[in-house]
Design a protein around this motif. Structure first.
Motif, PDB file in Angstrom:
ATOM      1  N   GLN A 168       0.747  -1.236   0.014  1.00 42.94           N
ATOM      2  CA  GLN A 168       0.057   0.041   0.222  1.00 42.94           C
ATOM      3  C   GLN A 168       0.740   1.308   0.010  1.00 42.94           C
ATOM      4  O   GLN A 168       0.371   2.323  -0.092  1.00 42.94           O
ATOM      5  CB  GLN A 168      -0.991   0.019   1.316  1.00 42.94           C
ATOM      6  N   TYR A 169       1.962   1.151   0.167  1.00 40.34           N
ATOM      7  CA  TYR A 169       3.019   2.193   0.207  1.00 40.34           C
ATOM      8  C   TYR A 169       3.749   2.414  -1.040  1.00 40.34           C
ATOM      9  O   TYR A 169       4.777   3.661  -1.127  1.00 40.34           O
ATOM     10  CB  TYR A 169       4.049   2.203   1.474  1.00 40.34           C
TER      11      TYR A 169
ATOM     12  N   ASN B  76      -1.569   8.761   4.791  1.00 37.66           N
ATOM     13  CA  ASN B  76      -0.910   7.776   4.060  1.00 37.66           C
ATOM     14  C   ASN B  76       0.422   8.243   3.295  1.00 37.66           C
ATOM     15  O   ASN B  76       0.160   9.302   2.860  1.00 37.66           O
ATOM     16  CB  ASN B  76      -1.793   6.974   3.047  1.00 37.66           C
TER      17      ASN B  76
ATOM     18  N   ARG C 146       3.618   7.385   0.531  1.00 38.63           N
ATOM     19  CA  ARG C 146       3.863   6.595  -0.486  1.00 38.63           C
ATOM     20  C   ARG C 146       5.402   6.706  -0.816  1.00 38.63           C
ATOM     21  O   ARG C 146       6.051   7.818  -0.727  1.00 38.63           O
ATOM     22  CB  ARG C 146       3.322   6.910  -1.856  1.00 38.63           C
TER      23      ARG C 146
END
Length: 455
Positions: free
Chosen positions: A116-117, A229, A231
């Motif tokens: 997810q990153y 979040n 990335r």
């Protein structure tokens, strides 16, 4: 593709004079014009269309040594994307690292927690231009990187666990795709452009754009635009451990000592860069301060100031004029001074002392010291003595991090910043360190502001 692009593709490149003729524009954060040559950047203008009209360029996001990056609208999927156009020379390499590495990662287990990153590719394609054939990479458009937020003096809070630096960890954008182009320009600023000119007055070669574009700024982007979040992006110099490169282009302040002395790179090198990045996130400052350009002698000297004496296998070496490590005895009387001397007063601060000096913005009730005018800094006094009048923004009240966190954070950093790569923890071991899970008083949300983002 737009008519401008089609024209570029059909015309033969015009050779530039021996003496470079383009003037470097006055706008800030502009790529070097000397790279608009055969094998270099592809000239791009606002409004250009790519992939048969699918991607429309609406702003610029930035540039690097090997690419320019643009904010584009995907007219098919009705979303904004990042369009990275590699230089022709890099595109011609046997395999592009971005594509190769991201393709490998995309085939790993979909349940892997780290998936997810990763900022994966949506699309990639080729274009032909006056400077050659260019590989174009399309991916999710992300918000500011950690480096950009720190430059904007935004306080980052929280925990972040390739070639990893503060420049390639970015925040996700929230509810971005539904904004119109006008709304995006309102928030990021309309594209600022400057015509490209030549010193000789001659007409421009097709190799260069008619104008350059200043990258968008995130200074007006509030926390409502950003998710918590993060990335990881830009895998251009990532590599597989089975085939490490001869040289790794990691920024000097993030390069592990074995990279300087032995040109050896692996997971331990990554963990060193992770440690330097996390320190920058938490403190707002690099743990290895580079002032003079980051040559190996300066970087190693700064590392020794923090960690103390080098292992004997490196302590006997020095760097020659071409930055290669050489045995000190080869230099004879002209050898530079030793890396570490017991009576050297500059070797003073331990990681514990450095951690205890970290300050955060203070958001509590007014304190007596906040009502006192702080003493003027030396450069302020010097400028006043010269009759120079200036107004500085008000200084924000600060408070040192708690003693408990300083102790825990120093222990965390000490485990990473080890001279021997084999003594550094694995990523899994590092993720279990208590500093990452403890709740310290100065990391809590204040006044409703997200704990990882404050101005």
């Amino acid at each position: 593709m737009s008519s401008q692009m089609e024209q570029h593709a059909s015309e033969q490149p015009i050779a530039l004079p021996t003496d470079f003729d383009y003037r470097q524009p006055s706008l800030e954060r502009i790529e070097g014009m000397e790279n608009y040559v055969r094998g270099g950047y592809h000239p791009v203008l606002i409004g250009d269309l790519f992939r048969d009209g699918r991607y429309k360029v609406i702003h610029k996001l930035g540039h690097g040594a090997f690419a320019t990056v643009w904010l584009a609208r995907d007219t098919h999927a009705q979303r904004y994307v990042s369009l990275k156009i590699l230089t022709a020379e890099v595109s011609e390499e046997e395999e592009c690292c971005d594509v190769k590495v991201l393709d490998f990662l995309s085939q790993r287990s979909s349940s892997h927690p780290g998936r997810q990153y990763i900022c994966f590719l949506f699309d990639h394609f080729w274009i032909q231009g006056p400077n050659g054939s260019h590989l174009c990479l399309v991916s999710e458009v992300l918000g500011p990187t950690i480096e950009q937020l720190l430059q904007l003096q935004k306080r980052l809070r929280g925990r972040v666990a390739q070639d990893l630096t503060a420049a390639n960890v970015a925040f996700e954008l929230a509810n971005f795709d539904h904004y119109t182009e006008e709304e995006v320009h309102l928030r990021l600023g309309s594209p600022k452009t400057e015509l490209v000119t030549t010193a000789s007055g001659n007409a421009l070669s097709p190799s260069a754009p008619r104008y350059v574009v200043q990258p968008a700024t995130f200074s007006n982007v509030g926390s409502e635009w950003l998710k918590e979040n993060i990335r990881l992006l830009d895998f251009g110099i990532a590599f597989f451990e089975s085939s490490p490169p001869e040289f790794l282009g990691t920024p000097p302040g993030f390069m592990a000592p074995e990279g300087w002395f032995e040109s050896k790179y692996g997971q331990g090198t990554d963990l060193w860069a992770v440690g330097c990045t996390i320190f920058t996130i938490r403190s707002g400052q690099p743990v290895i301060h580079i002032m003079l350009g980051g040559n190996p002698e300066e970087v190693i000297g700064k590392i020794v100031e923090v960690l103390g004496p080098l292992p004997s296998k490196w302590d006997s070496l020095y760097f020659d004029e071409e930055c290669y490590p050489r045995p000190r005895e080869e230099a004879g009387d002209e050898a530079p001074p030793p890396w570490y001397e017991e009576d050297d007063e500059t070797v003073a601060l331990s990681l514990r002392e450095i951690a205890e000096g970290i300050e955060d913005e203070y958001h509590g009730p007014p304190r007596p010291e906040d009502l006192v005018e702080p003493p003027k800094l030396d450069y302020e006094l010097e400028m006043e003595a010269q009759g120079i009048t200036f107004i500085l923004p008000p200084r924000k009240p600060m408070a040192k991090i708690s003693r408990n966190e300083a102790i825990a954070f120093a222990d965390f950093m000490c485990r990473i910043l080890r001279y021997e790569p084999s003594e550094r923890p694995s990523a899994d071991e590092l993720s279990k360190h208590h500093w990452l899970s403890e709740d310290y008083p100065d990391t809590r949300t204040v006044d409703g502001a997200p704990p990882w983002f404050r101005s």
